[in-house]
Motif scaffolding. Sequence first.
Motif, PDB file in Angstrom:
ATOM      1  N   PHE A   1      -0.536  -9.099  -9.020  1.00 49.50           N
ATOM      2  CA  PHE A   1      -1.477  -8.964  -7.909  1.00 49.50           C
ATOM      3  C   PHE A   1      -0.721  -8.770  -6.591  1.00 49.50           C
ATOM      4  O   PHE A   1      -1.091  -7.924  -5.764  1.00 49.50           O
ATOM      5  CB  PHE A   1      -2.366 -10.205  -7.826  1.00 49.50           C
ATOM      6  N   ALA A   2       0.353  -9.552  -6.394  1.00 45.24           N
ATOM      7  CA  ALA A   2       1.139  -9.426  -5.163  1.00 45.24           C
ATOM      8  C   ALA A   2       1.853  -8.083  -5.101  1.00 45.24           C
ATOM      9  O   ALA A   2       1.943  -7.455  -4.039  1.00 45.24           O
ATOM     10  CB  ALA A   2       2.151 -10.566  -5.075  1.00 45.24           C
ATOM     11  N   ALA A   3       2.373  -7.628  -6.246  1.00 43.58           N
ATOM     12  CA  ALA A   3       3.109  -6.362  -6.260  1.00 43.58           C
ATOM     13  C   ALA A   3       2.199  -5.177  -5.974  1.00 43.58           C
ATOM     14  O   ALA A   3       2.636  -4.182  -5.374  1.00 43.58           O
ATOM     15  CB  ALA A   3       3.800  -6.180  -7.606  1.00 43.58           C
ATOM     16  N   ASN A   4       0.956  -5.265  -6.378  1.00 43.00           N
ATOM     17  CA  ASN A   4       0.019  -4.150  -6.199  1.00 43.00           C
ATOM     18  C   ASN A   4      -0.976  -4.407  -5.068  1.00 43.00           C
ATOM     19  O   ASN A   4      -2.027  -3.763  -5.018  1.00 43.00           O
ATOM     20  CB  ASN A   4      -0.744  -3.907  -7.506  1.00 43.00           C
ATOM     21  N   SER A   5      -0.652  -5.332  -4.190  1.00 44.36           N
ATOM     22  CA  SER A   5      -1.543  -5.617  -3.063  1.00 44.36           C
ATOM     23  C   SER A   5      -1.611  -4.406  -2.129  1.00 44.36           C
ATOM     24  O   SER A   5      -0.668  -3.607  -2.064  1.00 44.36           O
ATOM     25  CB  SER A   5      -1.043  -6.844  -2.306  1.00 44.36           C
ATOM     26  N   PRO A   6      -2.716  -4.236  -1.410  1.00 48.10           N
ATOM     27  CA  PRO A   6      -2.872  -3.077  -0.513  1.00 48.10           C
ATOM     28  C   PRO A   6      -1.741  -2.991   0.507  1.00 48.10           C
ATOM     29  O   PRO A   6      -1.449  -3.955   1.211  1.00 48.10           O
ATOM     30  CB  PRO A   6      -4.220  -3.344   0.168  1.00 48.10           C
ATOM     31  N   LYS A   7      -1.093  -1.819   0.534  1.00 49.42           N
ATOM     32  CA  LYS A   7       0.012  -1.549   1.459  1.00 49.42           C
ATOM     33  C   LYS A   7       1.165  -2.548   1.306  1.00 49.42           C
ATOM     34  O   LYS A   7       1.981  -2.717   2.214  1.00 49.42           O
ATOM     35  CB  LYS A   7      -0.486  -1.557   2.909  1.00 49.42           C
ATOM     36  N   GLY A   8       1.220  -3.225   0.165  1.00 47.80           N
ATOM     37  CA  GLY A   8       2.304  -4.173  -0.084  1.00 47.80           C
ATOM     38  C   GLY A   8       2.323  -5.350   0.868  1.00 47.80           C
ATOM     39  O   GLY A   8       3.391  -5.885   1.193  1.00 47.80           O
ATOM     40  N   ILE A   9       1.131  -5.793   1.297  1.00 47.52           N
ATOM     41  CA  ILE A   9       1.084  -6.849   2.313  1.00 47.52           C
ATOM     42  C   ILE A   9       1.560  -8.198   1.778  1.00 47.52           C
ATOM     43  O   ILE A   9       1.899  -9.093   2.559  1.00 47.52           O
ATOM     44  CB  ILE A   9      -0.354  -6.996   2.879  1.00 47.52           C
ATOM     45  N   LEU A  10       1.590  -8.354   0.457  1.00 47.58           N
ATOM     46  CA  LEU A  10       2.077  -9.613  -0.120  1.00 47.58           C
ATOM     47  C   LEU A  10       3.528  -9.519  -0.584  1.00 47.58           C
ATOM     48  O   LEU A  10       4.048 -10.467  -1.175  1.00 47.58           O
ATOM     49  CB  LEU A  10       1.197 -10.031  -1.298  1.00 47.58           C
ATOM     50  N   GLN A  11       4.162  -8.408  -0.332  1.00 53.75           N
ATOM     51  CA  GLN A  11       5.574  -8.263  -0.694  1.00 53.75           C
ATOM     52  C   GLN A  11       6.432  -8.767   0.466  1.00 53.75           C
ATOM     53  O   GLN A  11       7.024  -7.997   1.220  1.00 53.75           O
ATOM     54  CB  GLN A  11       5.895  -6.805  -1.024  1.00 53.75           C
ATOM     55  N   ASN A  12       6.488 -10.075   0.601  1.00 53.90           N
ATOM     56  CA  ASN A  12       7.202 -10.685   1.717  1.00 53.90           C
ATOM     57  C   ASN A  12       7.868 -11.976   1.267  1.00 53.90           C
ATOM     58  O   ASN A  12       7.718 -12.424   0.119  1.00 53.90           O
ATOM     59  CB  ASN A  12       6.233 -10.950   2.882  1.00 53.90           C
ATOM     60  N   THR A  13       8.598 -12.578   2.188  1.00 51.73           N
ATOM     61  CA  THR A  13       9.338 -13.801   1.858  1.00 51.73           C
ATOM     62  C   THR A  13       8.403 -14.984   1.613  1.00 51.73           C
ATOM     63  O   THR A  13       8.763 -15.911   0.879  1.00 51.73           O
ATOM     64  CB  THR A  13      10.304 -14.150   3.003  1.00 51.73           C
ATOM     65  N   GLY A  14       7.215 -14.967   2.219  1.00 53.22           N
ATOM     66  CA  GLY A  14       6.271 -16.053   1.965  1.00 53.22           C
ATOM     67  C   GLY A  14       5.859 -16.103   0.504  1.00 53.22           C
ATOM     68  O   GLY A  14       5.834 -17.173  -0.123  1.00 53.22           O
ATOM     69  N   THR A  15       5.526 -14.936  -0.044  1.00 53.38           N
ATOM     70  CA  THR A  15       5.194 -14.867  -1.470  1.00 53.38           C
ATOM     71  C   THR A  15       6.388 -15.278  -2.322  1.00 53.38           C
ATOM     72  O   THR A  15       6.249 -15.996  -3.323  1.00 53.38           O
ATOM     73  CB  THR A  15       4.760 -13.438  -1.827  1.00 53.38           C
ATOM     74  N   MET A  16       7.569 -14.811  -1.930  1.00 59.62           N
ATOM     75  CA  MET A  16       8.784 -15.151  -2.674  1.00 59.62           C
ATOM     76  C   MET A  16       9.006 -16.668  -2.703  1.00 59.62           C
ATOM     77  O   MET A  16       9.325 -17.240  -3.757  1.00 59.62           O
ATOM     78  CB  MET A  16       9.989 -14.464  -2.030  1.00 59.62           C
ATOM     79  N   ASN A  17       8.833 -17.325  -1.578  1.00 61.76           N
ATOM     80  CA  ASN A  17       9.058 -18.776  -1.520  1.00 61.76           C
ATOM     81  C   ASN A  17       8.049 -19.539  -2.380  1.00 61.76           C
ATOM     82  O   ASN A  17       8.386 -20.560  -2.993  1.00 61.76           O
ATOM     83  CB  ASN A  17       8.981 -19.251  -0.074  1.00 61.76           C
ATOM     84  N   LYS A  18       6.811 -19.057  -2.423  1.00 57.61           N
ATOM     85  CA  LYS A  18       5.808 -19.723  -3.268  1.00 57.61           C
ATOM     86  C   LYS A  18       6.173 -19.606  -4.742  1.00 57.61           C
ATOM     87  O   LYS A  18       6.039 -20.564  -5.511  1.00 57.61           O
ATOM     88  CB  LYS A  18       4.432 -19.117  -3.011  1.00 57.61           C
ATOM     89  N   LEU A  19       6.638 -18.434  -5.149  1.00 55.90           N
ATOM     90  CA  LEU A  19       7.040 -18.258  -6.547  1.00 55.90           C
ATOM     91  C   LEU A  19       8.323 -19.022  -6.854  1.00 55.90           C
ATOM     92  O   LEU A  19       8.514 -19.510  -7.971  1.00 55.90           O
ATOM     93  CB  LEU A  19       7.231 -16.769  -6.841  1.00 55.90           C
ATOM     94  N   LYS A  20       9.189 -19.126  -5.870  1.00 54.03           N
ATOM     95  CA  LYS A  20      10.419 -19.893  -6.072  1.00 54.03           C
ATOM     96  C   LYS A  20      10.098 -21.373  -6.270  1.00 54.03           C
ATOM     97  O   LYS A  20      10.756 -22.075  -7.048  1.00 54.03           O
ATOM     98  CB  LYS A  20      11.350 -19.704  -4.875  1.00 54.03           C
ATOM     99  N   ALA A  21       9.062 -21.858  -5.561  1.00 58.18           N
ATOM    100  CA  ALA A  21       8.671 -23.265  -5.695  1.00 58.18           C
ATOM    101  C   ALA A  21       8.081 -23.563  -7.068  1.00 58.18           C
ATOM    102  O   ALA A  21       8.129 -24.703  -7.541  1.00 58.18           O
ATOM    103  CB  ALA A  21       7.667 -23.632  -4.607  1.00 58.18           C
TER     104      ALA A  21
END
Length: 476
Positions: free
Chosen positions: A207-227
């Motif tokens: 869902f994050a990878a295919n979000s509109p205009k890649g708005i979820l492709q950021n460090t915030g998403t990365m940190n949540k998945l890292k947690a």
Amino acid sequence: MQFHTPGLPSYRRLALESGFGGRLKEAVKIVRDYQGKIITEDKRLKLIENNSSKIQLQIDKMKQHRVEYDMKEVQYCTFSKNPSQPIPGTVFCMTLEESVNLAALTKHLKLLEDKYAEIKHIMSEKYVPAQRKADLDEEMIAVLKRRDLAENLNKELQFRYKSDHSIVEELLEIDPGKAKETEILLSCTERFDELISLGEYEKAVYFAANSPKGILQNTGTMNKLKAVGKTKGKPFPLLLFFETIFSTSQAFRHPIDAELTLEGIKCGLSEKRLDLVVNWVTQERLTFSEEAGDVIFDYGEQDTYNKSKCLALAQIIYSECGLHKKVLLCLCKQGQIHGAMEYIQQFKFTSDDLMQLIKLCPHTELIQCLTKEWNGKPPSLSFSLVILHLFSVDMKKVGVKLLQEINKGEKDAVEHFMIKDPFCSLEKWQEVANICLQNGFDKLSNDIMSILRSQAGVTEISEEDDVVNLMQHVFW
């Protein structure tokens, strides 16, 4: 018995005699009682001793009879086995005849198989492997972690909803277009957080990878998945996130930013997925940085088996970033000396840069190429200065190896080598000669000194002169 007590009145004497006599009678009676008891106990003791003697005699006779009986058994006993008896040691006892009967053996095998299946079924129902308990404990920890994460997300969403709702209302009044983008971002973020709280990590990643205009492709998403961490038996969500966004990066107008690129490369290498990193660097649309190249370069220093691959990848990144010194180092460490020399001719490198290169990559072939003419161009470095530098920075072994190569040649080759060196003065060559002498290269030292003396304008002076140097010269 009467007692006479003179000097006392008759009535008092009578009372004294009567009291003493009573006590005496009582004492005599007690003594007689004890004497009777002693006699009785003596009789009992004699009786017990007599009985004990009789019993001991009986025991001795029984032992004697037992010994005689055992001796007769050993002497006359004969052993015989009944072949019709079942064979011991089997689960279902078989007779000797049954043990050589194919039908009986087949039936016995069927019984054993049924028994094995029954035992296996009982074990599967009554017992649980220890690994299963460990898996359940791990699942419980993951569930508790997911619960805590969901609670935190819930609190965060409640706070964000209150604050963002007012922001959206303000943006609607100012710029309806930005308000719509903000609303989309909030909607995507809420959906992503919901999937994370439900433990649907793969769906959340896609869902994050295919979000509109890649708005979820950021460090915030990365940190949540890292947690979230790792879950046994399932793909690592963070690695899956990078793998997905890197593979779809060409579909977006803007490439993945440098920070995500760096973190993705670190994640891939930490999971020992060099194959993914190779694919990302060579094919995908990423934003490279010096840090990303350094991470791959350092990984290659630790993983010697894949060192050549890592050096090639680091070279690509350094080249994209315009880091020519590090590109040159990668070429030399890969053994591409001729390619490195062409690269040196293409870009400008100072003598300090090349000296640092020799220190990081002290290959004899590289040093020889740098101190000789290359494609009709003068040497990039002075041989004598390189020798002096190596001995000054505690790289004596490399310096000795170079001297060994030079020592193999004749005096004419050494003279040609010295004349073609435009950077070094005669004093420096004299220092080289001294180093040769100190390290056992007497012939090479004598050749260098002889060549120095033969140069025009060079005279040898005595030690009595006030000149510091042993040689003085004019320009050649």
